[in-house]
Design a protein around this motif. Structure first.
Motif, PDB file in Angstrom:
ATOM      1  N   SER A  17       0.827  -1.200   0.000  1.00 12.65           N
ATOM      2  CA  SER A  17       0.000   0.000   0.000  1.00 12.65           C
ATOM      3  C   SER A  17       0.866   1.257   0.000  1.00 12.65           C
ATOM      4  N   LEU A  18       0.301   2.298  -0.563  1.00 16.09           N
ATOM      5  CA  LEU A  18       0.897   3.622  -0.511  1.00 16.09           C
ATOM      6  C   LEU A  18      -0.219   4.644  -0.394  1.00 16.09           C
ATOM      7  N   ARG A  19       0.095   5.789   0.191  1.00 18.18           N
ATOM      8  CA  ARG A  19      -0.862   6.885   0.204  1.00 18.18           C
ATOM      9  C   ARG A  19      -0.213   8.119  -0.397  1.00 18.18           C
ATOM     10  N   LEU A  20      -0.807   8.610  -1.446  1.00 14.47           N
ATOM     11  CA  LEU A  20      -0.342   9.817  -2.096  1.00 14.47           C
ATOM     12  C   LEU A  20      -1.070  11.028  -1.533  1.00 14.47           C
ATOM     13  N   SER A  21      -0.365  12.143  -1.478  1.00 18.15           N
ATOM     14  CA  SER A  21      -0.955  13.397  -1.029  1.00 18.15           C
ATOM     15  C   SER A  21      -0.715  14.473  -2.072  1.00 18.15           C
ATOM     16  N   CYS A  22      -1.627  15.415  -2.119  1.00 15.73           N
ATOM     17  CA  CYS A  22      -1.502  16.536  -3.050  1.00 15.73           C
ATOM     18  C   CYS A  22      -1.908  17.804  -2.309  1.00 15.73           C
ATOM     19  N   ALA A  23      -0.973  18.736  -2.228  1.00 13.83           N
ATOM     20  CA  ALA A  23      -1.245  19.998  -1.551  1.00 13.83           C
ATOM     21  C   ALA A  23      -1.188  21.145  -2.549  1.00 13.83           C
ATOM     22  N   ALA A  24      -2.120  22.071  -2.410  1.00  9.07           N
ATOM     23  CA  ALA A  24      -2.138  23.243  -3.287  1.00  9.07           C
ATOM     24  C   ALA A  24      -1.296  24.356  -2.681  1.00  9.07           C
ATOM     25  N   SER A  25      -0.628  25.123  -3.541  1.00  9.90           N
ATOM     26  CA  SER A  25       0.267  26.173  -3.057  1.00  9.90           C
ATOM     27  C   SER A  25      -0.499  27.348  -2.456  1.00  9.90           C
ATOM     28  N   VAL A  26      -1.745  27.516  -2.862  1.00  7.37           N
ATOM     29  CA  VAL A  26      -2.578  28.600  -2.346  1.00  7.37           C
ATOM     30  C   VAL A  26      -3.528  28.016  -1.320  1.00  7.37           C
ATOM     31  N   TYR A  27      -3.394  28.476  -0.080  1.00  3.20           N
ATOM     32  CA  TYR A  27      -4.151  27.852   1.015  1.00  3.20           C
ATOM     33  C   TYR A  27      -5.655  27.962   0.814  1.00  3.20           C
ATOM     34  N   THR A  28      -6.089  29.043   0.237  1.00  2.00           N
ATOM     35  CA  THR A  28      -7.528  29.265   0.070  1.00  2.00           C
ATOM     36  C   THR A  28      -8.074  28.637  -1.210  1.00  2.00           C
ATOM     37  N   TYR A  29      -7.209  27.966  -1.945  1.00  5.21           N
ATOM     38  CA  TYR A  29      -7.645  27.359  -3.184  1.00  5.21           C
ATOM     39  C   TYR A  29      -8.552  26.174  -2.883  1.00  5.21           C
ATOM     40  N   ASN A  30      -9.746  26.202  -3.392  1.00  2.00           N
ATOM     41  CA  ASN A  30     -10.725  25.173  -3.049  1.00  2.00           C
ATOM     42  C   ASN A  30     -11.574  24.821  -4.263  1.00  2.00           C
ATOM     43  N   PRO A  31     -10.995  24.187  -5.248  1.00  2.00           N
ATOM     44  CA  PRO A  31     -11.767  23.851  -6.440  1.00  2.00           C
ATOM     45  C   PRO A  31     -12.772  22.749  -6.155  1.00  2.00           C
ATOM     46  N   SER A  32     -13.846  22.715  -6.891  1.00  2.00           N
ATOM     47  CA  SER A  32     -14.869  21.702  -6.662  1.00  2.00           C
ATOM     48  C   SER A  32     -14.411  20.329  -7.143  1.00  2.00           C
ATOM     49  N   CYS A  33     -13.466  20.297  -8.060  1.00  2.00           N
ATOM     50  CA  CYS A  33     -13.072  19.021  -8.635  1.00  2.00           C
ATOM     51  C   CYS A  33     -11.563  18.862  -8.622  1.00  2.00           C
ATOM     52  N   MET A  34     -11.104  17.772  -8.036  1.00  2.00           N
ATOM     53  CA  MET A  34      -9.686  17.423  -8.040  1.00  2.00           C
ATOM     54  C   MET A  34      -9.561  15.922  -8.281  1.00  2.00           C
ATOM     55  N   GLY A  35      -8.409  15.512  -8.733  1.00  2.00           N
ATOM     56  CA  GLY A  35      -8.276  14.092  -9.014  1.00  2.00           C
ATOM     57  C   GLY A  35      -6.838  13.661  -9.214  1.00  2.00           C
ATOM     58  N   TRP A  36      -6.710  12.408  -9.648  1.00  2.00           N
ATOM     59  CA  TRP A  36      -5.413  11.798  -9.903  1.00  2.00           C
ATOM     60  C   TRP A  36      -5.420  11.141 -11.279  1.00  2.00           C
ATOM     61  N   PHE A  37      -4.329  11.362 -11.978  1.00  2.00           N
ATOM     62  CA  PHE A  37      -4.089  10.690 -13.243  1.00  2.00           C
ATOM     63  C   PHE A  37      -2.750   9.980 -13.155  1.00  2.00           C
ATOM     64  N   TYR A  84      -5.973  13.203  -1.215  1.00  2.00           N
ATOM     65  CA  TYR A  84      -5.259  11.961  -0.959  1.00  2.00           C
ATOM     66  C   TYR A  84      -5.691  10.868  -1.938  1.00  2.00           C
ATOM     67  N   LEU A  85      -4.802   9.915  -2.096  1.00  2.00           N
ATOM     68  CA  LEU A  85      -5.137   8.701  -2.829  1.00  2.00           C
ATOM     69  C   LEU A  85      -4.540   7.530  -2.058  1.00  2.00           C
ATOM     70  N   GLN A  86      -5.404   6.777  -1.397  1.00  2.00           N
ATOM     71  CA  GLN A  86      -4.973   5.583  -0.688  1.00  2.00           C
ATOM     72  C   GLN A  86      -4.988   4.421  -1.674  1.00  2.00           C
ATOM     73  N   MET A  87      -3.838   3.798  -1.850  1.00  2.00           N
ATOM     74  CA  MET A  87      -3.717   2.709  -2.814  1.00  2.00           C
ATOM     75  C   MET A  87      -3.370   1.430  -2.085  1.00  2.00           C
ATOM     76  N   ASN A  88      -4.268   0.475  -2.144  1.00  2.00           N
ATOM     77  CA  ASN A  88      -4.071  -0.829  -1.509  1.00  2.00           C
ATOM     78  C   ASN A  88      -4.004  -1.918  -2.566  1.00  2.00           C
ATOM     79  N   SER A  89      -3.516  -3.068  -2.156  1.00  2.00           N
ATOM     80  CA  SER A  89      -3.423  -4.226  -3.063  1.00  2.00           C
ATOM     81  C   SER A  89      -2.766  -3.833  -4.375  1.00  2.00           C
ATOM     82  N   LEU A  90      -1.671  -3.156  -4.269  1.00  2.00           N
ATOM     83  CA  LEU A  90      -1.007  -2.652  -5.466  1.00  2.00           C
ATOM     84  C   LEU A  90      -0.505  -3.784  -6.349  1.00  2.00           C
TER      85      LEU A  90
END
Length: 133
Positions: A17-37, A84-90
């Protein structure tokens, strides 16, 4: 200009397992849609998971690629402005560069449009995930 910074990648054995994190540089940035590719060498870019926050109710809806359903979980902590992206059973086939994305006007349309890479405005540099057999 918003910057997205990923972390948490690494090398694991199959089944790990691994857990990925993604932080935005602008603290107040709050988009309705985020994801992982992700993209592996010689392969096309693939949408992995998307988290859509409904603007009026703040309820979250998630979308996943069939290849990761039941193994990966996307989540978002608005207080920390982190995705975050929690990845199990990789599996070895999960090996790829994983990139965080933000801002799409089409997440509300649901799957598969919510995983369309051309709709996202901001992209992180990526974090490498390597799964060995």
């Amino acid at each position: 200009q918003v910057q997205l910074v990923e972390s948490g990648g690494g090398s694991v054995q199959a089944g790990g397992s691994l857990r990925l994190s993604c932080a935005a540089s602008v603290y107040t940035y709050n988009p309705s849609c985020m994801g992982w590719f992700r993209q592996a060498p010689g392969k096309e870019r693939e949408g992995v998971a998307t988290y859509y926050t409904e603007p009026y109710t703040a309820m979250g809806t998630t979308y996943y690629a069939d290849s990761v359903k039941g193994r990966f979980t996307i989540s978002r902590d608005n207080a920390k402005n982190t995705l975050y992206l929690q990845m199990n059973s990789l599996k070895p086939e999960d090996t790829a560069m994983y990139r965080c994305v933000a801002e799409s006007d089409n997440c509300a349309r649901g799957y598969p449009r919510a995983l369309n890479p051309t709709d996202f405005r901001y992209w992180g540099q990526g974090t490498q995930v390597t799964v060995s057999s």
